[in-house]
Design a protein around this motif. Structure first.
Motif, mmCIF file in Angstrom:
data_model
loop_
_atom_site.group_PDB
_atom_site.id
_atom_site.type_symbol
_atom_site.label_atom_id
_atom_site.label_comp_id
_atom_site.label_asym_id
_atom_site.label_seq_id
_atom_site.Cartn_x
_atom_site.Cartn_y
_atom_site.Cartn_z
ATOM 1 N N TYR A 50 0.845 -1.202 0.000
ATOM 2 C CA TYR A 50 0.000 0.000 0.000
ATOM 3 C C TYR A 50 0.879 1.250 0.000
ATOM 4 C CZ TYR A 50 -3.293 3.560 1.544
ATOM 5 O OH TYR A 50 -4.038 4.712 1.637
ATOM 6 N N GLN A 51 1.904 1.263 0.829
ATOM 7 C CA GLN A 51 2.796 2.422 0.891
ATOM 8 C C GLN A 51 3.648 2.528 -0.374
ATOM 9 O OE1 GLN A 51 2.469 4.622 3.108
ATOM 10 N NE2 GLN A 51 1.225 3.516 4.617
ATOM 11 N N HIS A 54 1.873 4.207 -2.987
ATOM 12 C CA HIS A 54 1.679 5.632 -2.674
ATOM 13 C C HIS A 54 3.012 6.368 -2.577
ATOM 14 C CE1 HIS A 54 -2.355 4.145 -1.736
ATOM 15 N NE2 HIS A 54 -2.784 5.407 -1.784
#
Length: 306
Positions: A50-51, A54
């Motif tokens: 997820y990071q 992003h």
């Protein structure tokens, strides 16, 4: 395999010499992070997809700093450090042997393809999990799955590879019990199989992730084991097996055939075991005679054959 040999000729010069020394250094750095504060790793360095999606793309590299030892494990910090150091030494030793046996390129390919498969599985499963549970829980899924990704299973698969390629190497289990490497390799495979079944039965997001990672490193082991056992490829191995079968059948057919035959009377050692057979040095050609006709036959000349 021919395609792999072509890759080695083309890219072999780029292989990292002594790869396991660098892996060991990275592992020690990860252990230091774990001893200081393991939250540093999980907050900023782990494979949190997820990071990564992003913007934190450095996690694609820094996840290898997984803290294999921390100060909170069972047995205390000193016991944990002792076993960690022992396993690190064994992996370093085994990796060096495999690199010398295979060459740097092949060992590099084994290790980095294992990491690539782990990354591939991690990304694929993350997208499946987010699609199943919704994007609202994507941060939690990314954080949870990141805790499953380390190099331990890859290193253990390297040990299994060593055990299958050098099966008679002897280890001292718990420094006392002598045991051959092949049995340790089989035990590790059985443990992996049990873990895969247990993960499947648990049926949680994290357990499925752990199962797929185990399958990935075992698939990597299987591929390179086939390459190591049959460097010319599976097709060449099949052809070689067929040649062995043909040779055995031919040898079996010729087993009962006579080896000697008299050019005059046609008798063989099977007809008269007491006979001796010799080739005549005065005959032009390969003519063999029994002891009854060796000195009484008419010598064969090439002009007589015309």
């Amino acid at each position: 395999m021919k395609w792999f040999a072509k890759m080695e000729r083309k890219f072999g010069k780029y292989a990292i010499q002594g790869l396991m020394r660098y892996v060991a250094a990275v592992s020690v750095a990860g252990a230091l992070i774990g001893l200081i504060n393991p939250d540093i790793y999980f907050s900023y360095l782990s494979l949190d997809i997820y990071q990564i999606l992003h913007g934190q793309v450095w996690r694609l590299v820094t996840f290898v700093l997984y803290p294999s030892v921390t100060g909170n494990g069972a047995g205390g910090i000193f016991i944990n450090m002792f076993w960690y150091g022992l396993m690190l030494y064994i992996f370093l030793w085994i990796g060096g042997i495999l690199e010398r046996a295979w060459g740097s390129f092949r060992f590099n390919a084994f290790y980095f393809s294992g990491i690539f498969l782990m990354l591939l599985v991690s990304f694929a499963y993350y997208f499946v999990a987010v699609a199943a549970y919704g994007s609202a829980v994507a941060p939690a899924i990314g954080y949870s799955l990141a805790a499953q990704v380390d190099l331990d299973n890859l290193n253990y698969s390297m040990f299994i590879m060593f055990a299958f390629l050098f099966p008679n190497t002897q280890f001292l289990l718990y420094f006392i019990v002598p045991i051959k490497a092949k049995w340790l390799g089989i035990i590790n495979l059985v443990v992996y199989g049990i873990q895969i079944v247990q993960c499947f039965q648990t049926r949680t997001v994290s357990s499925f992730m752990a199962m797929f990672l185990l399958v990935a490193v075992l698939a990597n082991f299987g591929l390179f084991y086939l390459i190591a056992r049959n460097p010319q490829g599976i097709g060449a191995a099949v052809r070689q097996k067929k040649r062995r079968v043909v040779y055995r059948n031919t040898a079996a057919e010729q087993k009962d055939m006579p080896r000697h035959r008299c050019a005059i009377c046609g008798r063989t050692e099977k007809d008269s075991p007491q006979l001796e057979f010799r080739y005549c040095s005065k005959c032009e050609g390969n003519y063999e005679y029994c002891s009854d006709h060796l000195f009484t036959h008419e010598h064969v000349r090439r002009d007589h054959l015309k």
